[in-house]
Design a protein around this motif. Structure first.
Motif, PDB file in Angstrom:
ATOM      1  N   ARG A 129      -5.456   5.219  -2.109  1.00  0.00           N
ATOM      2  CA  ARG A 129      -6.089   3.944  -2.450  1.00  0.00           C
ATOM      3  C   ARG A 129      -6.565   3.963  -3.898  1.00  0.00           C
ATOM      4  O   ARG A 129      -7.126   4.958  -4.357  1.00  0.00           O
ATOM      5  CB  ARG A 129      -7.295   3.664  -1.539  1.00  0.00           C
ATOM      6  CG  ARG A 129      -6.949   3.530  -0.068  1.00  0.00           C
ATOM      7  CD  ARG A 129      -8.182   3.161   0.741  1.00  0.00           C
ATOM      8  NE  ARG A 129      -7.877   3.062   2.159  1.00  0.00           N
ATOM      9  CZ  ARG A 129      -8.749   2.696   3.099  1.00  0.00           C
ATOM     10  NH1 ARG A 129      -9.998   2.391   2.731  1.00  0.00           N
ATOM     11  NH2 ARG A 129      -8.401   2.639   4.356  1.00  0.00           N
ATOM     12  N   GLU A 130      -6.342   2.868  -4.607  1.00  0.00           N
ATOM     13  CA  GLU A 130      -6.858   2.676  -5.955  1.00  0.00           C
ATOM     14  C   GLU A 130      -7.784   1.472  -5.925  1.00  0.00           C
ATOM     15  O   GLU A 130      -7.351   0.353  -5.667  1.00  0.00           O
ATOM     16  CB  GLU A 130      -5.720   2.458  -6.949  1.00  0.00           C
ATOM     17  CG  GLU A 130      -4.818   3.677  -7.110  1.00  0.00           C
ATOM     18  CD  GLU A 130      -3.651   3.432  -8.048  1.00  0.00           C
ATOM     19  OE1 GLU A 130      -3.560   2.296  -8.571  1.00  0.00           O
ATOM     20  OE2 GLU A 130      -2.851   4.346  -8.242  1.00  0.00           O
ATOM     21  N   LEU A 131      -9.053   1.714  -6.194  1.00  0.00           N
ATOM     22  CA  LEU A 131     -10.059   0.658  -6.076  1.00  0.00           C
ATOM     23  C   LEU A 131     -10.348   0.003  -7.413  1.00  0.00           C
ATOM     24  O   LEU A 131     -11.494  -0.249  -7.784  1.00  0.00           O
ATOM     25  CB  LEU A 131     -11.326   1.237  -5.457  1.00  0.00           C
ATOM     26  CG  LEU A 131     -11.121   1.825  -4.050  1.00  0.00           C
ATOM     27  CD1 LEU A 131     -12.420   2.385  -3.510  1.00  0.00           C
ATOM     28  CD2 LEU A 131     -10.546   0.781  -3.097  1.00  0.00           C
ATOM     29  N   TRP A 149      -7.465  -1.959  -3.815  1.00  0.00           N
ATOM     30  CA  TRP A 149      -6.782  -1.818  -2.514  1.00  0.00           C
ATOM     31  C   TRP A 149      -7.435  -2.755  -1.505  1.00  0.00           C
ATOM     32  O   TRP A 149      -8.658  -2.966  -1.499  1.00  0.00           O
ATOM     33  CB  TRP A 149      -6.908  -0.372  -2.042  1.00  0.00           C
ATOM     34  CG  TRP A 149      -6.320  -0.122  -0.675  1.00  0.00           C
ATOM     35  CD1 TRP A 149      -5.074   0.322  -0.402  1.00  0.00           C
ATOM     36  CD2 TRP A 149      -6.978  -0.316   0.591  1.00  0.00           C
ATOM     37  NE1 TRP A 149      -4.888   0.425   0.962  1.00  0.00           N
ATOM     38  CE2 TRP A 149      -6.060   0.035   1.599  1.00  0.00           C
ATOM     39  CE3 TRP A 149      -8.245  -0.751   0.967  1.00  0.00           C
ATOM     40  CZ2 TRP A 149      -6.350  -0.027   2.954  1.00  0.00           C
ATOM     41  CZ3 TRP A 149      -8.551  -0.843   2.318  1.00  0.00           C
ATOM     42  CH2 TRP A 149      -7.613  -0.476   3.294  1.00  0.00           C
ATOM     43  N   ARG A 150      -6.626  -3.326  -0.614  1.00  0.00           N
ATOM     44  CA  ARG A 150      -7.140  -4.270   0.370  1.00  0.00           C
ATOM     45  C   ARG A 150      -6.211  -4.322   1.574  1.00  0.00           C
ATOM     46  O   ARG A 150      -5.048  -3.885   1.513  1.00  0.00           O
ATOM     47  CB  ARG A 150      -7.269  -5.666  -0.244  1.00  0.00           C
ATOM     48  CG  ARG A 150      -5.954  -6.191  -0.782  1.00  0.00           C
ATOM     49  CD  ARG A 150      -6.162  -7.278  -1.815  1.00  0.00           C
ATOM     50  NE  ARG A 150      -4.912  -7.741  -2.408  1.00  0.00           N
ATOM     51  CZ  ARG A 150      -4.304  -7.130  -3.426  1.00  0.00           C
ATOM     52  NH1 ARG A 150      -4.815  -6.020  -3.956  1.00  0.00           N
ATOM     53  NH2 ARG A 150      -3.175  -7.616  -3.926  1.00  0.00           N
ATOM     54  N   GLU A 151      -6.704  -4.895   2.644  1.00  0.00           N
ATOM     55  CA  GLU A 151      -5.907  -5.087   3.857  1.00  0.00           C
ATOM     56  C   GLU A 151      -5.971  -6.547   4.240  1.00  0.00           C
ATOM     57  O   GLU A 151      -7.050  -7.121   4.404  1.00  0.00           O
ATOM     58  CB  GLU A 151      -6.436  -4.214   4.995  1.00  0.00           C
ATOM     59  CG  GLU A 151      -5.581  -4.292   6.247  1.00  0.00           C
ATOM     60  CD  GLU A 151      -6.031  -3.327   7.332  1.00  0.00           C
ATOM     61  OE1 GLU A 151      -5.458  -3.361   8.431  1.00  0.00           O
ATOM     62  OE2 GLU A 151      -6.967  -2.538   7.061  1.00  0.00           O
ATOM     63  N   THR A 204      -1.498  -3.414   4.327  1.00  0.00           N
ATOM     64  CA  THR A 204      -2.261  -2.915   3.180  1.00  0.00           C
ATOM     65  C   THR A 204      -1.518  -3.189   1.876  1.00  0.00           C
ATOM     66  O   THR A 204      -0.281  -3.204   1.831  1.00  0.00           O
ATOM     67  CB  THR A 204      -2.523  -1.411   3.306  1.00  0.00           C
ATOM     68  OG1 THR A 204      -1.275  -0.709   3.337  1.00  0.00           O
ATOM     69  CG2 THR A 204      -3.312  -1.100   4.572  1.00  0.00           C
ATOM     70  N   TYR A 205      -2.311  -3.391   0.816  1.00  0.00           N
ATOM     71  CA  TYR A 205      -1.760  -3.658  -0.516  1.00  0.00           C
ATOM     72  C   TYR A 205      -2.427  -2.714  -1.519  1.00  0.00           C
ATOM     73  O   TYR A 205      -3.632  -2.478  -1.471  1.00  0.00           O
ATOM     74  CB  TYR A 205      -1.979  -5.111  -0.912  1.00  0.00           C
ATOM     75  CG  TYR A 205      -1.242  -6.069  -0.009  1.00  0.00           C
ATOM     76  CD1 TYR A 205       0.086  -6.397  -0.251  1.00  0.00           C
ATOM     77  CD2 TYR A 205      -1.872  -6.601   1.120  1.00  0.00           C
ATOM     78  CE1 TYR A 205       0.777  -7.261   0.595  1.00  0.00           C
ATOM     79  CE2 TYR A 205      -1.193  -7.467   1.966  1.00  0.00           C
ATOM     80  CZ  TYR A 205       0.138  -7.785   1.701  1.00  0.00           C
ATOM     81  OH  TYR A 205       0.819  -8.635   2.544  1.00  0.00           O
ATOM     82  N   ALA A 206      -1.611  -2.211  -2.456  1.00  0.00           N
ATOM     83  CA  ALA A 206      -2.071  -1.154  -3.359  1.00  0.00           C
ATOM     84  C   ALA A 206      -3.067  -1.654  -4.396  1.00  0.00           C
ATOM     85  O   ALA A 206      -3.972  -0.936  -4.793  1.00  0.00           O
ATOM     86  CB  ALA A 206      -0.872  -0.508  -4.062  1.00  0.00           C
ATOM     87  N   GLY A 207      -2.901  -2.858  -4.898  1.00  0.00           N
ATOM     88  CA  GLY A 207      -3.796  -3.366  -5.931  1.00  0.00           C
ATOM     89  C   GLY A 207      -3.192  -4.502  -6.726  1.00  0.00           C
ATOM     90  O   GLY A 207      -3.512  -5.674  -6.499  1.00  0.00           O
ATOM     91  N   GLY A 252       0.814  -1.196   0.000  1.00  0.00           N
ATOM     92  CA  GLY A 252       0.000   0.000   0.000  1.00  0.00           C
ATOM     93  C   GLY A 252       0.851   1.251   0.000  1.00  0.00           C
ATOM     94  O   GLY A 252       2.001   1.253   0.481  1.00  0.00           O
ATOM     95  N   TYR A 253       0.308   2.340  -0.526  1.00  0.00           N
ATOM     96  CA  TYR A 253       1.067   3.583  -0.606  1.00  0.00           C
ATOM     97  C   TYR A 253       1.259   4.171   0.790  1.00  0.00           C
ATOM     98  O   TYR A 253       0.316   4.223   1.590  1.00  0.00           O
ATOM     99  CB  TYR A 253       0.345   4.588  -1.508  1.00  0.00           C
ATOM    100  CG  TYR A 253       0.151   4.100  -2.916  1.00  0.00           C
ATOM    101  CD1 TYR A 253       1.233   3.658  -3.674  1.00  0.00           C
ATOM    102  CD2 TYR A 253      -1.115   4.056  -3.494  1.00  0.00           C
ATOM    103  CE1 TYR A 253       1.060   3.200  -4.966  1.00  0.00           C
ATOM    104  CE2 TYR A 253      -1.296   3.595  -4.788  1.00  0.00           C
ATOM    105  CZ  TYR A 253      -0.209   3.162  -5.516  1.00  0.00           C
ATOM    106  OH  TYR A 253      -0.383   2.699  -6.792  1.00  0.00           O
TER     107      TYR A 253
END
Length: 716
Positions: free
Chosen positions: A91-93, A273-275, A280-283, A85-86
């Motif tokens: 967040r990029e969905l 984006w998810r946790e 967290t992870y960007a995508g 994640g950033y």
């Protein structure tokens, strides 16, 4: 015995993968570091007796060291790398590029086949061969495939995305894809293979075709004028067609990378984006071998796979011809539910009874239809010209069980009239005017090219495009009286119905060859190719004003295309017009045999009269729009009130939502002016056509009913 990469580069990479230095290898072999350095730089090669010791040190077998067609399995194993994640909390969905296209196998066919055409190797003169394989997995075959893609490592990420499903579109799609796999115990794979193409050449990270497809968004490295793509958006259709957002890739390269060409493997996952487990992870995520040069050796890069691994991932290729295989995991075809049931076989579609977007028979049918509709010209040869493209589609289940036999798309079956016209042009058998059945008329139509750089009113020169017209024999189930326009790569760009045809015109089909499709020797062919390519939007389905056209030419450059369209329509009307018969031909004897009594003329009412809607033909178009043809009857009167056609959606209660018109054109007896129908004095009937703007539809068209009203005045 097959021999792959040079020994030096291969050994250097194996040491990185195994986490060994040259000095450590030299110590294990009982040799000097200089000896190992000489192998790696190519100054010498180890003796056969040392090869066995090298294999032992690398944890592999002697054959792998001798052939060097794959990496050793020692060191860093193939795994998934998920982009963190950033740190700024952004967040990029979902991938915005994927939203430019529907989850539609017909859109996928158009974009992927166009890409394969653009990557065709031209030196040998052979066509690029593309094959689409639908493969349904169930039972133990599904379990084995999930093991091969490390599903247990991915599942926590899919679970996290499913928790967001209620608030986010990509999450809902992914959640539905995972549930379908578990509830119905099946997974649909859709593989797109091309042969005699360039393959994903270049480094994993630096500029090149591999990085453009696998690492980056909105990058197109197609430099040829006749290339279909130019936005870098087409590849997004691969991931858009996957309900799981997952695509695996196997490429055979036309130019060696790291001394190798075969079985370059990588996978890319597109999730929002998810946790997961507090992190967290960007995508996006990548399936590959960890790069020892990346921080913490976490980033996954492509790897050279062995044949067994490729087979387990359903990515085995037919031969060593250059090209790429894309495997769409969890393929679905949502847009198939909006397709008109009249276009499909009764046994495939039962209205509202089986809304299965993963029906591989239905998907097979729609792929063949789309490929024949959009690429018939690229598959047509004649007069010494070879086709640019060969395409086939097949459907399998589990261990190769054939569900639908492989179907080679035949342009003479899918587009018989237009294929006949193009072959006649290639073979030099066209005529100036249609006088007999089966003939093909050819005529040059001018495209006046503007000066680049925004010079207002200037003309670079006149390109002579080629118009072909023939009767619509054999096209009983296809729209008639249409022009298919195409340029250098011979993909149909624009499909348009010719307006204001004379009454009684025989059904016909027309083809417009523009740019390099008109021939390399056509005046200003290269310049026309560049101009028309700039006039295509990301969908490559029309020529109109675009941002690139405005920036490189001028805001009024699109008027040159309007001028071409006008010239084309005028030429077609002239070619298909029936010869006028003499007023006296055959009439003298008839007049003598008849007695005509004069009757008093009916009194014409005074004051304005209101035209009335008398007939309506409506259907759903390929893009989901309503397409209508309406007939109007007009009472006698000395003044006809102008009318405004209004398209509405029928609803059970409340006001009917109004739809915008994307197209509105007069056919007979009227003119369209700013959305208003105006009628000439004395006209008793009129006809007009229209198409609604899909962006104004509040719901899917297939779920609606259309109401058409004629309103007087301003239509309020």
């Amino acid at each position: 015995m097959e021999t792959g990469e040079e020994f030096g580069p291969w050994l250097a990479r194996q040491l990185k993968l195994a986490g060994k230095t040259q000095a450590e290898l030299a110590e294990e072999l009982g040799l000097t570091r200089a000896a190992v350095s000489a192998w790696i730089t190519g100054r010498s090669t180890p003796r056969p007796t040392v090869m066995a010791d090298i294999a032992k040190a690398l944890g592999t077998d002697l054959g792998t060291v001798h052939t060097r067609t794959t990496d050793t399995q020692a060191g860093l194993p193939v795994t998934w790398y998920h982009r963190p994640g950033y740190p700024d909390g952004g967040r990029e969905l979902g991938n915005a590029a994927a939203f430019a296209f529907d989850a539609d196998v017909q859109v996928l066919a158009r974009e992927t086949c166009q890409n394969s055409l653009d990557e065709r190797l031209t030196e040998n003169g052979r066509p690029v061969r593309v094959r689409y394989t639908l493969h349904e997995l169930t039972g133990e075959h599904l379990d084995a495939f999930r093991d091969a893609i490390l599903w247990n490592d991915l599942f926590p990420h899919y679970s996290a995305v499913s928790e967001l499903a209620g608030n986010q579109k990509v999450g809902r799609v992914v959640d539905a894809g995972v549930r379908d796999m578990y509830e119905k115990g099946r997974l649909v794979l859709l593989r797109v293979d091309d042969y005699n193409a360039s393959g994903l050449t270049g480094d994993d990270y630096a500029d090149g075709k591999f990085a453009a497809v696998v690492r980056r968004q909105l990058e197109s490295l197609k430099s040829g004028r006749s290339a279909g793509g130019s936005y870098g958006l087409g590849k997004a259709t691969l991931w858009a067609t996957s309900a799981l957002g997952l695509v695996l890739i196997n490429s055979t390269l036309s130019v060696p990378h790291e001394g190798r060409t075969e079985r370059r493997m990588i996978g890319r996952l597109e999730l929002p984006w998810r946790e997961v487990d507090g992190r967290t992870y960007a995508g996006p995520a990548w399936f590959g071998r960890p790069d020892p040069d990346s921080p913490g050796a976490e980033v996954a890069r492509s790897w050279w796979a062995d044949e067994e691994t490729v087979a387990r991932l359903y990515l085995s290729r037919d031969n060593d011809e250059p090209g790429t295989s894309f495997l769409i995991v969890g393929a679905h075809d949502v847009a198939s539910l909006e397709a008109s049931t009249s276009d499909l076989d009764d046994e495939i579609v039962e209205e509202e009874k089986d809304e299965d977007t993963r029906d591989i028979r239905r998907m097979h049918k729609r792929l063949v239809q789309a490929l024949g509709r959009d690429f018939w010209a690229a598959m047509t040869g004649g007069g010494g010209r070879l086709p640019l493209l060969e395409v086939s589609v097949r459907a399998l289940r589990n261990d190769g069980e054939v569900v639908v036999e492989e179907t080679k798309v035949d342009p003479s079956v899918e587009q018989p009239a237009r294929t006949r016209a193009l072959r006649a042009y290639y073979e030099g058998t066209t005529v100036d005017r249609l006088t007999e059945s089966g003939q093909v008329a050819a005529r040059n139509v001018p495209l006046k090219l503007p000066l680049s750089g925004g010079a207002a009113g200037g003309t670079l020169g006149t390109h002579q495009a080629v118009l072909l017209v023939t009767e619509a024999a054999g096209d009983n189930d296809r729209p008639i009286n249409q022009v298919h326009s195409l340029r250098g790569n011979r993909m149909t760009v624009k499909k348009a119905t010719v307006p204001r045809l004379p009454i009684g015109t025989n059904p016909f089909q027309a083809v417009l060859l523009a740019g390099e499709a008109a021939g390399q020797t056509a005046p200003f062919a290269k310049e026309a190719e560049e101009f028309l390519r700039a006039a295509e939007p990301p969908e490559h389905d029309r020529w109109s004003q675009t941002e690139e056209l405005t920036l490189r030419w001028s805001p009024s450059a699109y008027r040159r295309i309007e001028g071409l369209t006008k010239e084309v329509n005028n030429a077609i009307r002239e070619l298909v017009a029936r010869p006028k018969r003499s007023n006296r031909e055959g009439g003298e004897a008839l007049r003598k045999a008849l007695t005509v009594k004069n009757r008093p003329k009916a009194k014409v009412p005074t004051g304005p009269v209101i035209p009335v809607l008398n007939g309506l033909d409506a259907k759903i178009g390929e893009a989901g729009e309503w397409r209508i043809t309406a007939e109007i009857s007009i009472p006698r009167g000395d003044e006809i009130v102008p009318m405004v056609p209004v398209a509405l959606l029928d609803v059970r209660s409340g006001g009917r939502p109004k739809l915008d018109w994307a197209e509105l054109e007069a056919v007979e007896g009227c003119e369209v002016e700013d959305g208003t129908l105006r009628f000439a004095h004395g006209v008793r009937r009129a006809t007009f056509r229209g198409a609604t703007d899909v962006t104004s539809h509040p719901v899917r068209t297939v779920l609606t009913r259309l109401v058409l009203e004629l309103r007087a005045g301003k239509g309020e």
